[in-house]
Design an enzyme around this catalytic site. Structure first.
Site, short mmCIF file in Angstrom:
data_model
loop_
_atom_site.label_atom_id
_atom_site.label_comp_id
_atom_site.label_asym_id
_atom_site.label_seq_id
_atom_site.Cartn_x
_atom_site.Cartn_y
_atom_site.Cartn_z
N PHE A 130 9.68 -44.72 1.85
CA PHE A 130 10.54 -44.20 0.80
C PHE A 130 9.92 -42.92 0.24
CE2 PHE A 130 12.61 -44.54 -3.42
CZ PHE A 130 13.89 -44.88 -3.01
N ASP A 211 4.18 -51.62 -0.31
CA ASP A 211 5.33 -51.43 -1.18
C ASP A 211 6.36 -52.48 -0.77
OD1 ASP A 211 7.77 -50.73 -2.29
OD2 ASP A 211 7.44 -48.57 -2.09
C1 LIG Z 1 13.69 -48.69 -4.38
C2 LIG Z 1 12.37 -48.23 -3.92
C3 LIG Z 1 11.53 -47.48 -4.75
C4 LIG Z 1 12.02 -47.05 -6.11
O1 LIG Z 1 11.03 -46.59 -6.96
P1 LIG Z 1 11.29 -46.60 -8.53
O2 LIG Z 1 10.02 -46.11 -9.07
O3 LIG Z 1 11.63 -48.02 -8.92
O4 LIG Z 1 12.45 -45.70 -8.83
C5 LIG Z 1 10.28 -47.16 -4.27
N1 LIG Z 1 9.88 -47.52 -3.03
C6 LIG Z 1 10.70 -48.20 -2.20
C7 LIG Z 1 10.26 -48.58 -0.84
C8 LIG Z 1 11.95 -48.57 -2.62
O5 LIG Z 1 12.77 -49.24 -1.80
#
Ligand SMILES: *Cc1c(COP(=O)(O)O)cnc(C)c1O
Length: 426
Positions: A130, A211
């Site tokens: 991400f 993550d």
């Molecule tokens: C949804 C998601 C995020 C989102 O990060 P936020 O700090 O909650 O906005 C981060 N990493 C992954 C892999 C995600 O799927």
């Protein structure tokens, strides 16, 4: 009877035998819609609503005393919800805390472990993660006066969808200090072999974290048993905590005595926090990694949402999730492949999470057509339609409806009625 008719029959039979069907009405289904986007934002639940309203009442009734007299006391909300969350990820209660958000928790944890002056200046991540994670890691490296182009190693994907554990392990060289990888990849839905990666990292003296934003609440983890050093995730996707609900972080108990990289007063030893000392003494638990005051209302809704998981159990959720996605993949293979659809998600149960990535040249316009028909998927560029049938509230019949719609939209060229330009939030 043709294949689709028989498949529908099977869906109805599976729904009739579904042991989780009792949870379906605990959620607000949007009238006229089939919701397949629980991997982006889980549906509102009655339990979440009830818990949120109770907390509102507490605020009215208790004012400041809610910090100690709320249910749970707001002061310990992070720890209380961490303990409710812990069984879903295979951690001990003190190893998990509700706090901050996904990306903030990434910073709090990686800044604790990344210390380039100790001779291991590189961080391993991957090019499919991400983007927020990559931005955060780059900024961490820069804060240390170093260059992410040199120090951030992004493991390449061979097919643009998935990662090979062999390729990841090959990047675990002696100048690597920290590795951060996804539990489940947000686009393809691939689930990585966490125990194998942890073993390989530890053999080489590397700290490894995951993550779990796309796996928490859908895939059971065994973070403690696997020896994962740290992990973090959000609660608004599969956990149904509501828009912008708080994140969680997990820290293996062997690291409790380390100094938090981003210290703040909510990480203070709880009993002494209000002594207001200027010397920071962090709680020897994941709670020590909290920074500031928890978001009490968001946490309240999340508490309600987690109660549903405590009743249902994460194992039955995973079992049904795999059956739903197996069923969907079969429909794609048998009925949709001739229309240009392919499945981008690995087939083996051990290698996939809770959603299916359906690929098509016209993915964006097909998504638009699905939405027009009242089906809610999401789109990830360049050509992925993510379909997430959620075990707690979706049915097999709904999955069948989605497959039928995907088929008709291409057969009738219905997608040609829509713009080729993707929207700002998809
Ligand atoms: C949804 C998601 C995020 C989102 O990060 P936020 O700090 O909650 O906005 C981060 N990493 C992954 C892999 C995600 O799927």
């Amino acid at each position: 009877m043709d294949f689709m008719k028989k498949a529908r029959q099977r869906a109805l039979e599976k729904d009739a035998a579904d042991s989780l069907v009792r949870f379906r009405d605990r959620f607000y289904h949007i009238p006229g819609k089939i919701y397949m986007d629980g991997n982006s934002l889980g549906l509102a639940g009655k339990d979440a609503e009830g818990a949120l309203l109770e907390t509102l009442e507490e605020w009215k009734r208790l004012g400041i005393d809610g910090w100690l007299e709320g249910n749970p006391p707001w002061f310990r909300m992070g720890e209380t919800l961490g303990a409710m969350m812990a069984p879903l990820v295979g951690a001990e209660a003190p190893e998990v805390v509700m706090t901050g958000g996904t990306t903030i928790n990434l910073h709090a944890l990686t800044s604790t472990f990344y210390n380039p002056r100790e001779g291991r200046p590189k961080i391993v991540a991957d090019e499919l993660n991400f983007p927020s994670d990559i931005y955060a890691l780059s900024s961490l490296i820069q804060l240390h006066g170093r260059d992410p182009k040199e120090d951030l190693i992004l493991v390449k994907s061979r097919d643009g969808r998935t990662l090979h554990e062999d390729d990841i392990i090959a990047s675990f060289k002696e100048d690597v200090g920290v590795a951060l990888l996804p539990g489940v990849l947000y686009r393809s839905g691939q689930l990585l072999d966490i125990p194998r990666l942890v073993r390989a990292a530890h053999e080489r003296g590397i700290i490894i974290g995951f993550d779990c934003a796309h796996s928490a609440g859908s895939v059971p983890h065994h973070l403690s048993d696997d020896g994962v050093d740290f992990a973090f995730w959000c609660s608004y996707k599969h956990l149904n905590g509501g828009p912008g609900s708080p994140g969680f972080l997990y820290l293996n108990k062997k690291h409790f005595s380390r100094s938090p990289g981003l210290a703040g007063w909510f990480g203070y030893v709880k009993e002494k926090q209000f002594q207001m000392n200027l010397d920071f003494e962090h709680s020897r638990s994941a709670g020590g990694w909290q920074i500031g005051t928890p978001s009490v209302f968001s946490g309240a809704a999340l508490k309600g949402a987690l109660k549903v998981f405590a009743e249902a159990g994460i194992e039955p959720v995973r079992e049904k999730s795999l059956e739903l996605t197996d069923y969907f993949i079969e429909l794609v293979d048998k009925e949709l492949a001739p229309l240009g659809y392919t499945v981008g998600t690995p087939r083996e149960h051990s290698r996939r999470g809770g959603h299916v990535a359906v690929e098509h040249e016209e993915a964006w316009r097909i998504c638009s057509a699905l939405k027009k028909r009242g089906i809610v998927p999401d789109f990830r560029p360049p050509r992925v339609i993510r379909i997430a049938p959620v075990a707690l509230y979706n049915s097999y019949e709904e999955v069948w409806e989605v497959a039928k719609a995907l088929k008709e939209i291409v057969l009738s060229r219905e997608y040609e009625n829509f713009s080729k330009t993707p929207a700002a939030v998809s």
